[in-house]
Scaffold this motif. Sequence first.
Motif, PDB file in Angstrom:
ATOM      1  N   LEU A 179       1.111  -1.206   0.182  1.00  0.00           N
ATOM      2  CA  LEU A 179      -0.018  -0.124  -0.027  1.00  0.00           C
ATOM      3  C   LEU A 179       0.850   1.535  -0.095  1.00  0.00           C
ATOM      4  N   LYS A 180       2.332   1.042   0.238  1.00  0.00           N
ATOM      5  CA  LYS A 180       2.714   1.597   0.438  1.00  0.00           C
ATOM      6  C   LYS A 180       2.740   3.054   1.736  1.00  0.00           C
ATOM      7  N   VAL A 181       2.081   2.748   2.649  1.00  0.00           N
ATOM      8  CA  VAL A 181       1.866   3.806   3.742  1.00  0.00           C
ATOM      9  C   VAL A 181       2.732   3.311   4.813  1.00  0.00           C
ATOM     10  N   SER A 182       2.368   4.323   5.934  1.00  0.00           N
ATOM     11  CA  SER A 182       3.279   3.953   7.023  1.00  0.00           C
ATOM     12  C   SER A 182       3.116   2.869   8.258  1.00  0.00           C
ATOM     13  N   LYS A 183       3.204   2.696   8.847  1.00  0.00           N
ATOM     14  CA  LYS A 183       2.674   2.404  10.590  1.00  0.00           C
ATOM     15  C   LYS A 183       1.920   2.904  11.093  1.00  0.00           C
ATOM     16  N   ASP A 184       2.781   4.802  11.554  1.00  0.00           N
ATOM     17  CA  ASP A 184       2.575   4.931  11.816  1.00  0.00           C
ATOM     18  C   ASP A 184       1.203   6.218  11.736  1.00  0.00           C
ATOM     19  N   HIS A 185       0.488   5.253  10.502  1.00  0.00           N
ATOM     20  CA  HIS A 185      -0.901   6.183   9.933  1.00  0.00           C
ATOM     21  C   HIS A 185      -1.552   4.964  10.136  1.00  0.00           C
ATOM     22  N   THR A 186      -1.536   3.971  10.392  1.00  0.00           N
ATOM     23  CA  THR A 186      -2.457   2.850  10.120  1.00  0.00           C
ATOM     24  C   THR A 186      -2.438   1.818  11.578  1.00  0.00           C
ATOM     25  N   PHE A 187      -3.952   1.277  11.354  1.00  0.00           N
ATOM     26  CA  PHE A 187      -4.363   0.545  12.236  1.00  0.00           C
ATOM     27  C   PHE A 187      -5.146  -0.646  11.320  1.00  0.00           C
ATOM     28  N   ILE A 188      -5.388  -1.388  12.614  1.00  0.00           N
ATOM     29  CA  ILE A 188      -5.805  -3.572  11.836  1.00  0.00           C
ATOM     30  C   ILE A 188      -6.881  -3.677  12.815  1.00  0.00           C
ATOM     31  N   PHE A 189      -7.516  -3.941  12.396  1.00  0.00           N
ATOM     32  CA  PHE A 189      -8.944  -5.203  12.787  1.00  0.00           C
ATOM     33  C   PHE A 189      -8.662  -5.809  13.149  1.00  0.00           C
ATOM     34  N   GLU A 190      -9.034  -7.230  13.484  1.00  0.00           N
ATOM     35  CA  GLU A 190      -8.233  -8.409  14.021  1.00  0.00           C
ATOM     36  C   GLU A 190      -9.085  -9.464  15.494  1.00  0.00           C
ATOM     37  N   ASP A 191      -9.515 -10.235  15.199  1.00  0.00           N
ATOM     38  CA  ASP A 191     -10.600 -11.157  16.267  1.00  0.00           C
ATOM     39  C   ASP A 191      -9.590 -12.693  16.986  1.00  0.00           C
ATOM     40  N   SER A 192      -8.980 -12.909  16.528  1.00  0.00           N
ATOM     41  CA  SER A 192      -7.872 -13.846  16.727  1.00  0.00           C
ATOM     42  C   SER A 192      -6.934 -12.856  17.727  1.00  0.00           C
ATOM     43  N   VAL A 193      -6.221 -14.495  18.815  1.00  0.00           N
ATOM     44  CA  VAL A 193      -5.053 -13.478  19.034  1.00  0.00           C
ATOM     45  C   VAL A 193      -3.788 -13.985  18.961  1.00  0.00           C
ATOM     46  N   SER A 194      -3.616 -14.494  17.743  1.00  0.00           N
ATOM     47  CA  SER A 194      -2.987 -15.480  16.456  1.00  0.00           C
ATOM     48  C   SER A 194      -2.626 -13.202  15.825  1.00  0.00           C
ATOM     49  N   GLY A 195      -4.349 -12.618  15.284  1.00  0.00           N
ATOM     50  CA  GLY A 195      -3.733 -11.893  13.950  1.00  0.00           C
ATOM     51  C   GLY A 195      -3.172 -11.000  15.171  1.00  0.00           C
ATOM     52  N   ILE A 196      -4.249 -10.517  16.179  1.00  0.00           N
ATOM     53  CA  ILE A 196      -3.379  -9.487  17.639  1.00  0.00           C
ATOM     54  C   ILE A 196      -1.879  -9.344  17.242  1.00  0.00           C
ATOM     55  N   LYS A 197      -1.556 -10.369  17.532  1.00  0.00           N
ATOM     56  CA  LYS A 197       0.441 -10.797  17.969  1.00  0.00           C
ATOM     57  C   LYS A 197       0.873  -9.807  16.856  1.00  0.00           C
ATOM     58  N   ALA A 198      -0.162 -11.073  15.558  1.00  0.00           N
ATOM     59  CA  ALA A 198       1.268 -10.374  14.069  1.00  0.00           C
ATOM     60  C   ALA A 198       0.551  -8.753  14.737  1.00  0.00           C
ATOM     61  N   GLY A 199      -0.679  -8.351  14.739  1.00  0.00           N
ATOM     62  CA  GLY A 199      -0.064  -6.759  13.787  1.00  0.00           C
ATOM     63  C   GLY A 199       0.432  -6.180  14.917  1.00  0.00           C
ATOM     64  N   VAL A 200       0.425  -6.663  16.449  1.00  0.00           N
ATOM     65  CA  VAL A 200       1.276  -5.626  17.157  1.00  0.00           C
ATOM     66  C   VAL A 200       2.519  -5.999  17.015  1.00  0.00           C
ATOM     67  N   ALA A 201       2.931  -7.343  16.695  1.00  0.00           N
ATOM     68  CA  ALA A 201       4.625  -7.407  16.623  1.00  0.00           C
ATOM     69  C   ALA A 201       5.434  -6.160  15.393  1.00  0.00           C
ATOM     70  N   ALA A 202       4.102  -6.157  14.291  1.00  0.00           N
ATOM     71  CA  ALA A 202       4.222  -4.818  13.102  1.00  0.00           C
ATOM     72  C   ALA A 202       4.593  -3.928  13.434  1.00  0.00           C
ATOM     73  N   GLY A 203       3.651  -3.329  14.892  1.00  0.00           N
ATOM     74  CA  GLY A 203       4.411  -2.076  15.109  1.00  0.00           C
ATOM     75  C   GLY A 203       2.832  -0.525  14.784  1.00  0.00           C
ATOM     76  N   MET A 204       1.484  -1.847  14.837  1.00  0.00           N
ATOM     77  CA  MET A 204       0.479  -0.386  14.793  1.00  0.00           C
ATOM     78  C   MET A 204      -0.369  -1.117  16.001  1.00  0.00           C
ATOM     79  N   PRO A 205      -1.386  -0.179  15.957  1.00  0.00           N
ATOM     80  CA  PRO A 205      -2.539  -0.879  17.013  1.00  0.00           C
ATOM     81  C   PRO A 205      -3.851  -1.466  16.451  1.00  0.00           C
ATOM     82  N   VAL A 206      -3.922  -3.050  17.138  1.00  0.00           N
ATOM     83  CA  VAL A 206      -4.691  -3.515  16.788  1.00  0.00           C
ATOM     84  C   VAL A 206      -6.163  -3.140  17.932  1.00  0.00           C
ATOM     85  N   VAL A 207      -7.145  -3.122  17.069  1.00  0.00           N
ATOM     86  CA  VAL A 207      -8.966  -3.250  17.456  1.00  0.00           C
ATOM     87  C   VAL A 207      -9.348  -4.303  17.298  1.00  0.00           C
ATOM     88  N   GLY A 208      -9.503  -5.223  19.008  1.00  0.00           N
ATOM     89  CA  GLY A 208     -10.040  -6.210  18.659  1.00  0.00           C
ATOM     90  C   GLY A 208     -11.730  -6.485  18.197  1.00  0.00           C
TER      91      GLY A 208
END
Length: 251
Positions: free
Chosen positions: A177-206
């Motif tokens: 997408l050519k975007v910054s992790k500092d201006h992006t967030f994630i929607f997730e529903d699983s532990v695995s997915g939330i961990k992935a998003g957090v490890a990528a440096g972005m806030p995750v809304v569960g």
Amino acid sequence: MTVSSVENSVDSASPLSRLAPLEAILFDIDGTLCDSDPFHYQAYREMLPEIGFNGGVPITQEFYAEFISGKHNEDVATFLFPDDHQRGIKFTDDKEAMFRRLAKDKMQAVNGLYKLKKWIEDRGLRRAAVTNAPRKNAELVISTLGLSDFFEFVILGSECEHAKPYPDPYLKALELLKVSKDHTFIFEDSVSGIKAGVAAGMPVVGLLTGNPEHFLMEAKPAFLIKNFEDPKLWAALEELDRKSGVTRSAA
């Protein structure tokens, strides 16, 4: 609204408000766009006893949430068949085919998804779907929900060096997408997915569409919502609009 309610809304918004101006939102698919987990759970409940897993006793919802939900099939295959990986892969392939039969024409969007879709489109935000699901599953869900033209990219865990819970799929989404992790967030529903998003440096809304709250909180989401109608989410988005100088209504 009480004082405590206002404070809770502000607290919920805080992890996202620092992202202004927002550039992109990333979505998991299963359990996030639609509550597809019941179909996956049903498939495992029916198929695992046939191979004698757990002494032929069907697995519980708690077992599914802790050991299977959100995980990549390679990991599930290893977990179920530690001494015969190829058999595990064959089993998970058959299970996915059963999921598609069970879920076809029965999937419904999580409440508020289309309201959020319009909010995203009105602001011209970039978006991608990021999933551990096989491509056939991902395409089935996205097309059934009428989102084929909404997502710019669909990133599969199997097409990355490591699937979730590693950050690789989300990092690949940022790159495409050519975007910054500092201006992006994630929607997730699983532990695995939330961990992935957090490890990528972005806030995750569960999303609490299927997995227990205490499991999700252990993965450190920014905050949890019931669905996309949740007032906590819209308080956060309104705060983002305010900090970004957007004057349009979120409704």
